[in-house]
Design a protein around this motif. Structure first.
Motif, mmCIF file in Angstrom:
data_model
loop_
_atom_site.group_PDB
_atom_site.id
_atom_site.type_symbol
_atom_site.label_atom_id
_atom_site.label_comp_id
_atom_site.label_asym_id
_atom_site.label_seq_id
_atom_site.Cartn_x
_atom_site.Cartn_y
_atom_site.Cartn_z
ATOM 1 N N UNK A 1 0.804 -1.178 -0.025
ATOM 2 C CA UNK A 1 -0.070 0.000 0.107
ATOM 3 C C UNK A 1 1.011 1.281 -0.113
ATOM 4 N N UNK A 2 2.165 1.202 0.675
ATOM 5 C CA UNK A 2 2.961 2.429 0.668
ATOM 6 C C UNK A 2 3.469 2.704 -0.965
ATOM 7 N N UNK A 3 3.749 1.386 -1.553
ATOM 8 C CA UNK A 3 4.131 1.685 -2.836
ATOM 9 C C UNK A 3 3.003 2.075 -3.695
ATOM 10 N N UNK A 4 1.727 1.409 -3.469
ATOM 11 C CA UNK A 4 0.589 1.977 -4.478
ATOM 12 C C UNK A 4 0.664 3.549 -4.298
ATOM 13 N N UNK A 5 0.487 4.037 -3.106
ATOM 14 C CA UNK A 5 0.478 5.412 -2.547
ATOM 15 C C UNK A 5 1.346 6.117 -3.445
ATOM 16 N N UNK A 6 2.638 5.672 -3.155
ATOM 17 C CA UNK A 6 3.978 6.473 -3.669
ATOM 18 C C UNK A 6 3.564 6.263 -5.327
ATOM 19 N N UNK A 7 3.153 5.487 -6.059
ATOM 20 C CA UNK A 7 3.032 5.638 -7.539
ATOM 21 C C UNK A 7 2.042 6.357 -7.915
ATOM 22 N N UNK A 8 1.078 6.615 -7.025
ATOM 23 C CA UNK A 8 -0.239 7.672 -7.399
ATOM 24 C C UNK A 8 0.575 9.115 -7.446
ATOM 25 N N UNK A 9 1.306 9.442 -6.151
ATOM 26 C CA UNK A 9 1.922 10.720 -6.132
ATOM 27 C C UNK A 9 2.845 10.786 -7.163
ATOM 28 N N UNK A 10 3.850 9.983 -7.537
ATOM 29 C CA UNK A 10 4.896 10.004 -8.519
ATOM 30 C C UNK A 10 4.209 10.282 -9.778
ATOM 31 N N UNK A 11 3.173 9.439 -9.978
ATOM 32 C CA UNK A 11 2.632 9.647 -11.559
ATOM 33 C C UNK A 11 2.194 11.012 -11.575
ATOM 34 N N UNK A 12 1.423 11.550 -10.780
ATOM 35 C CA UNK A 12 1.066 12.811 -10.769
ATOM 36 C C UNK A 12 2.023 13.863 -10.928
ATOM 37 N N UNK A 13 3.057 13.901 -10.274
ATOM 38 C CA UNK A 13 4.141 14.721 -10.469
ATOM 39 C C UNK A 13 4.827 14.679 -11.747
ATOM 40 N N UNK A 14 5.134 13.147 -12.027
ATOM 41 C CA UNK A 14 6.100 13.002 -13.213
ATOM 42 C C UNK A 14 5.489 13.579 -14.574
ATOM 43 N N UNK A 15 4.155 13.357 -14.471
ATOM 44 C CA UNK A 15 3.301 13.708 -15.926
ATOM 45 C C UNK A 15 2.576 14.904 -15.965
ATOM 46 N N UNK A 16 3.127 15.913 -15.000
ATOM 47 C CA UNK A 16 2.640 17.323 -14.780
ATOM 48 C C UNK A 16 0.908 17.249 -14.474
ATOM 49 N N UNK A 17 0.564 16.453 -13.513
ATOM 50 C CA UNK A 17 -0.764 16.309 -13.393
ATOM 51 C C UNK A 17 -1.479 17.476 -12.669
ATOM 52 N N UNK A 18 -2.130 17.315 -11.528
ATOM 53 C CA UNK A 18 -2.954 18.067 -10.940
ATOM 54 C C UNK A 18 -2.039 19.033 -9.718
ATOM 55 N N UNK A 19 -2.479 20.187 -9.611
ATOM 56 C CA UNK A 19 -2.028 21.071 -8.719
ATOM 57 C C UNK A 19 -0.991 21.838 -9.240
ATOM 58 N N UNK A 20 -0.217 22.744 -8.110
ATOM 59 C CA UNK A 20 0.626 23.917 -8.558
ATOM 60 C C UNK A 20 1.975 23.003 -8.681
#
Length: 363
Positions: free
Chosen positions: A325-344
């Motif tokens: 679950x730590x890995x799955x959560x990390x993947x979610x956050x990494x994917x968002x940042x790596x591909x210029x997703x949501x947020x500033x």
């Protein structure tokens, strides 16, 4: 020592991304789709016009690993505008690929994707069952190899008296197309261009796609063309004097994935201390937005991302030693940042730091 090296490598990658924020990626290559729903066709030039068609693409409520599919029914009102009766075989494509993958819709396509043909095809003419035959052709795959026998067309005989309406009804099963190379989203197109062989325009066409759940910003990623009317579980298109040169379709959440979302929602409502259920819910939400590069950019994307994030946060709080679950959560956050997703940019920087923490905890 090996774990420390892995963590150092991740920190280095994080610094590179912070210094060089990536730009969004919206396009990628994709395999050909499975055979798609479409109109009936004449075999030869004709004076018969399609006065009206009414189509229902009814998406099944699949669960587990069942491939998403739809039951399609279409009723066509045909009228012979000439002065002589026409007797012909009407055909329906069982292996049609989207026109962008196929230069000539009059020919049976190459079996590029090895998808099963459209199945369970039946036809009625003026309320009476029609005798349907299948036309096969031996074709070599597009990428080479031995020839294989492909079911190209379903055909049935119809008589069109002059100046009289003939009612044709067909029904069949068609698979959905996994959009963006992921299994969390599925596309159901209806190809109108296969009706271009009939005389003139299509008088009135009404196309309805019905999902097994309510359609909203979360469950409906997009549809074409616009405008369309969305009510409850259905999308409706209506065309008048339509040239059969365009298609309709929609991309929705895979019914099996949305079924998991609903089941895990119920599980955490019954037992808010069930960390595994919270983790499964976070994973299911993630599947509804995750593309092969980045996340959905539509209205529902950031909402579902936040739902996934909150579920994972609850999970790792309840299960601090749950490595998966730590890995799955990390993947979610990494994917968002790596591909210029949501947020500033600041929020995405914080997501990278948080992702590093989650991967470290997983190790």
């Amino acid at each position: 020592m090996k774990k420390i090296h892995i963590l150092y490598l991740f920190i280095l990658i994080t610094v590179v991304f912070l210094c060089n924020p990536p730009r969004p990626v919206r396009a990628d290559i994709a395999p050909p789709p499975p055979p798609e729903s479409g109109n009936i066709q004449p075999y030869s030039p004709t004076q018969v016009r399609m006065m009206a068609e009414k189509v229902l693409v009814d998406v099944a409520a699949t669960t587990g690993k069942t491939t998403p599919y739809a039951k399609v029914t279409a009723v066509f009102t045909m009228r012979n505008l000439g002065s002589q009766e026409e007797q012909m075989d009407v055909r329906f494509p069982l292996n049609l690929l989207f026109p962008q993958y196929q230069s000539d819709i009059e020919e049976c396509p190459y079996p590029q994707g090895n998808f099963p043909e459209i199945s369970n095809f039946t036809a009625q003419v003026n309320g009476e069952p029609a005798a349907v035959s299948t036309i096969y052709k031996r074709i070599a795959p597009f990428d080479g190899g031995a020839q294989k026998e492909v079911a190209c067309w379903a055909a049935f005989s119809v008589a069109f008296p002059p100046q009289k309406d003939v009612l044709i009804e067909v029904s069949y099963t068609a698979e959905g197309y996994f959009s963006w190379n992921v299994t969390g989203l599925v596309e159901f197109p209806y190809v109108m261009v296969t009706g271009e062989g009939w005389a003139g325009t299509i008088g009135v066409a009404t196309i309805t796609l019905r999902a097994p759940y309510e359609l909203n910003a979360q469950t409906l990623m997009g549809y074409y063309p616009e405008p369309a009317t969305i009510t409850g579980r259905e999308i409706h298109w209506r065309f008048v004097d339509q040239e059969p040169g365009s298609n309709v379709g929609a991309t929705i959440v895979n019914p099996a994935v949305w079924d998991r979302v609903n089941k895990e929602r119920q599980a955490v409502e019954r037992n808010p201390q069930d960390g595994e259920a919270w983790g499964r819910l976070g994973k299911a939400y993630k599947e509804t937005i995750m593309l092969n590069r980045g996340f959905r950019w539509d209205e529902g994307g950031p909402v579902l991302f936040q739902f996934s994030r909150e579920a994972y946060e609850k999970c790792v709080t309840l299960l601090p030693r749950g490595a998966d679950w730590h890995f799955g959560y990390g993947e979610l956050l990494w994917w968002n940042a790596a591909y210029s997703g949501f947020g500033s940019n600041v929020e995405k920087r914080d997501d990278l730091v948080k992702a590093a923490e989650q991967f470290s905890l997983a190790l």
